[in-house]
Design a protein around this motif. Structure first.
Motif, PDB file in Angstrom:
ATOM      1  N   CYS A  11     -41.670 -66.752  14.417  1.00 63.00           N
ATOM      2  CA  CYS A  11     -41.737 -65.549  13.170  1.00 63.00           C
ATOM      3  C   CYS A  11     -42.940 -65.091  13.011  1.00 63.00           C
ATOM      4  N   GLY A  61     -44.714 -63.355   9.824  1.00 66.24           N
ATOM      5  CA  GLY A  61     -44.628 -63.489   8.657  1.00 66.24           C
ATOM      6  C   GLY A  61     -43.567 -64.391   7.795  1.00 66.24           C
ATOM      7  N   GLU A  78     -49.171 -62.536   9.836  1.00 64.32           N
ATOM      8  CA  GLU A  78     -48.801 -60.959   9.575  1.00 64.32           C
ATOM      9  C   GLU A  78     -50.091 -60.459   9.213  1.00 64.32           C
ATOM     10  N   GLU A  91     -52.679 -54.588   8.231  1.00 62.36           N
ATOM     11  CA  GLU A  91     -53.342 -53.406   8.607  1.00 62.36           C
ATOM     12  C   GLU A  91     -53.919 -52.497   8.057  1.00 62.36           C
ATOM     13  N   GLY A  94     -43.065 -58.689  13.421  1.00 59.59           N
ATOM     14  CA  GLY A  94     -43.219 -59.081  11.650  1.00 59.59           C
ATOM     15  C   GLY A  94     -42.622 -57.420  10.857  1.00 59.59           C
ATOM     16  N   SER A  95     -42.902 -56.235   9.958  1.00 55.56           N
ATOM     17  CA  SER A  95     -42.591 -55.275   9.954  1.00 55.56           C
ATOM     18  C   SER A  95     -43.103 -54.006   9.953  1.00 55.56           C
ATOM     19  N   ASN A  96     -44.126 -54.059  11.368  1.00 54.53           N
ATOM     20  CA  ASN A  96     -44.448 -53.487  11.979  1.00 54.53           C
ATOM     21  C   ASN A  96     -43.763 -53.541  13.662  1.00 54.53           C
ATOM     22  N   THR A 143     -32.182 -50.866   9.492  1.00 50.43           N
ATOM     23  CA  THR A 143     -33.085 -52.016   9.494  1.00 50.43           C
ATOM     24  C   THR A 143     -32.856 -52.859   8.343  1.00 50.43           C
ATOM     25  N   PRO A 202     -34.596 -56.713   5.622  1.00 46.12           N
ATOM     26  CA  PRO A 202     -35.741 -57.181   5.415  1.00 46.12           C
ATOM     27  C   PRO A 202     -36.013 -58.500   6.888  1.00 46.12           C
ATOM     28  N   HIS A 203     -37.000 -58.309   6.587  1.00 47.69           N
ATOM     29  CA  HIS A 203     -37.633 -59.667   7.114  1.00 47.69           C
ATOM     30  C   HIS A 203     -36.879 -60.594   6.965  1.00 47.69           C
ATOM     31  N   GLN A 204     -37.089 -61.168   5.108  1.00 47.80           N
ATOM     32  CA  GLN A 204     -37.219 -62.552   4.814  1.00 47.80           C
ATOM     33  C   GLN A 204     -34.553 -62.927   5.663  1.00 47.80           C
TER      34      GLN A 204
END
Length: 154
Positions: free
Chosen positions: A6, A8, A39, A42, A104-106, A126, A128-130
């Motif tokens: 994973c 993040g 992660e 940016e 991750g978010s990207n 979409t 949330p990652h968690q």
């Protein structure tokens, strides 16, 4: 064995507890290993591609030759829970190691997608990652209950 890589971390206590609960439930059927990849910030990169390349380098260090790699990607194939269970059963019964990769978010670099044996999409939505990590663990658990004939999946 199942490995979940994973990008993040889980920050919220209730998500951590949910992940641990599913990993505990799964431990009676398979060994499960979770690897968290930091992660990237940016602000340190000129563009997202460079950021994803750096994350990909760290992800690929944890993937060995011969492991079956499943990457979660919005453009991947959508499977039913039964089809997902069938995939798990085929790989686990042969003693193969399955590696699930959650970006991750990207997202994930093309290098990771090219390494994948299979791209899976849970939905066009979409998440949330968690929360998505919990969904992955729940689906792995559901898959094993289908394989074992345990009344959980309806």
């Amino acid at each position: 064995m199942i490995k979940v890589i994973c990008v993040g971390t889980i920050k919220e206590r209730y998500f951590k507890e949910a992940a641990e609960e599913y990993k505990k439930r799964l431990s009676r059927w398979t060994k499960i290993e979770e690897i968290e990849i930091k992660e990237e910030d940016e602000n340190k990169y000129r563009n997202v591609e460079m950021l994803l390349k750096k994350e990909a380098e760290r992800i690929l260090k944890h993937i060995k030759e011969g492991q079956y790699v499943v990457v979660f990607d919005i453009n991947g194939t959508q499977l039913s829970s039964e089809e997902f269970a069938e995939l798990l059963d085929k790989k686990v019964s042969k003693g193969e190691e399955i590696v699930f990769v959650i970006g991750g978010s990207n997202g994930l670099s093309d290098a990771i997608k090219k390494r994948a044996n299979l791209l899976i999409s849970f939905s066009k939505l979409t998440f949330p990652h968690q929360l998505f990590r919990i969904l992955v663990y729940e689906q792995i658990y559901r898959g094993f209950t289908i394989i074992k004939g345990i009344k959980y999946h309806k």
